[in-house]
Enzyme design. Structure first.
Site, mmCIF file in Angstrom:
data_model
loop_
_atom_site.group_PDB
_atom_site.id
_atom_site.type_symbol
_atom_site.label_atom_id
_atom_site.label_comp_id
_atom_site.label_asym_id
_atom_site.label_seq_id
_atom_site.Cartn_x
_atom_site.Cartn_y
_atom_site.Cartn_z
ATOM 1 N N HIS A 239 -9.162 -3.316 -2.615
ATOM 2 C CA HIS A 239 -8.142 -2.624 -1.528
ATOM 3 C C HIS A 239 -8.500 -0.930 -1.561
ATOM 4 O O HIS A 239 -8.573 -0.467 -0.792
ATOM 5 C CB HIS A 239 -6.604 -2.853 -2.125
ATOM 6 C CG HIS A 239 -5.782 -2.146 -1.595
ATOM 7 N ND1 HIS A 239 -4.445 -2.773 -1.046
ATOM 8 C CD2 HIS A 239 -5.568 -0.693 -1.264
ATOM 9 C CE1 HIS A 239 -3.561 -1.655 -0.426
ATOM 10 N NE2 HIS A 239 -4.279 -0.612 -0.891
ATOM 11 N N GLU A 240 -8.879 -0.647 -2.857
ATOM 12 C CA GLU A 240 -9.109 0.980 -2.935
ATOM 13 C C GLU A 240 -10.395 1.027 -2.252
ATOM 14 O O GLU A 240 -10.683 2.067 -1.592
ATOM 15 C CB GLU A 240 -9.028 1.301 -4.242
ATOM 16 C CG GLU A 240 -7.713 1.261 -5.129
ATOM 17 C CD GLU A 240 -6.438 1.953 -4.197
ATOM 18 O OE1 GLU A 240 -6.939 2.862 -3.459
ATOM 19 O OE2 GLU A 240 -5.572 1.274 -4.361
ATOM 20 N N CYS B 278 0.720 -1.225 0.013
ATOM 21 C CA CYS B 278 0.190 0.004 -0.149
ATOM 22 C C CYS B 278 0.962 1.310 0.138
ATOM 23 O O CYS B 278 1.723 1.382 0.590
ATOM 24 C CB CYS B 278 -0.971 -0.094 1.170
ATOM 25 S SG CYS B 278 -1.929 1.397 1.421
ATOM 26 N N HIS C 233 -10.199 1.530 1.606
ATOM 27 C CA HIS C 233 -9.690 2.767 1.884
ATOM 28 C C HIS C 233 -10.708 3.805 2.051
ATOM 29 O O HIS C 233 -10.626 4.523 2.998
ATOM 30 C CB HIS C 233 -8.668 3.301 0.796
ATOM 31 C CG HIS C 233 -7.546 2.986 1.082
ATOM 32 N ND1 HIS C 233 -6.492 3.167 1.996
ATOM 33 C CD2 HIS C 233 -6.558 2.141 -0.006
ATOM 34 C CE1 HIS C 233 -5.289 2.770 2.101
ATOM 35 N NE2 HIS C 233 -5.021 2.136 0.649
#
Length: 216
Positions: free
Chosen positions: A168-169, A126, A172
């Site tokens: 993953h994004e 990351c 966030h």
């Protein structure tokens, strides 16, 4: 929905970020913004400012370099992320990880849901946790729903490495870092990764570091 004054303050903050030439500063783990749930985008940025912000995210992602970047990583708590992956990897890695090139996309208010029960585990890093990687088991296939910057609906299925990027994004935007989902015993510095765990799959790392993998 935020008030007009909230929108104004956020737009001013983005204008201040964009006033500096070059890539935007990327916040690192420990910054509170990375642990907050981002606000849905509902017009806080005018179309021209949104376009400039998205382009700044793209430049910052390229400069890092990375394959995705979420607005909270540059201190903007909106549900906006960009992804793009040229996938410059050997064929062995491409086959093992399902890593295929992805065009540039802007995701506004994205969410995902798993398709099936399949999970895949690989080392993951990351931009907000520089110098480290860890094995994360994620859904092998997901359905992404989002909007593009013009407000058009996005409804697409991703598998393999692109599915990992999407998860993953989007995580966030919910204040979740990949470390929250990682196998703690797999955590490795970038130097150790280069020395020990450069294989296409993490089976050897799992055996020698002592952690489990899906289906094992």
């Amino acid at each position: 929905m935020g008030t007009p004054s909230d929108h104004g303050r956020l737009a001013e903050h983005v204008e201040e970020l964009l006033a500096v030439d070059g890539p935007l500063p990327i916040l690192e783990a420990g910054h509170p913004v990375l642990r907050r749930v981002a606000e849905p985008f509902d017009g806080q940025l005018a179309p021209a400012l949104l376009a400039r912000f998205v382009e700044a995210l793209r430049r910052t992602m390229h400069a890092a370099p990375g394959v995705g970047l979420a607005a909270p990583q540059v201190g903007v708590g909106l549900r906006i992320a960009v992804i793009e992956d040229p996938a410059p990897v050997p064929e062995e890695v491409r086959a093992a990880r399902g890593r295929v090139p992805q065009p540039f996309r802007t995701l506004v208010n994205p969410s995902y849901e798993p398709i099936g029960d399949g999970r895949a585990a690989f080392f993951e890093g990351c931009l907000s946790v520089p110098g480290w990687q860890a094995v994360v088991a994620r859904h092998a296939e997901v359905r992404l729903r989002a909007l593009d910057p013009e407000g058009r609906a996005v409804d697409e299925v991703f598998s393999g490495w692109p599915a990992r990027i999407v998860q993953h994004e989007t995580d966030h935007l919910d204040g979740v870092l990949y470390l929250d989902r990682a196998e703690p015993r797999s955590l490795a510095s970038s130097r150790a990764m280069t020395q020990w765990w450069g294989q296409a799959t993490p089976e050897r790392a799992a055996e020698e570091l002592g952690f489990g993998l899906p289906g094992a």
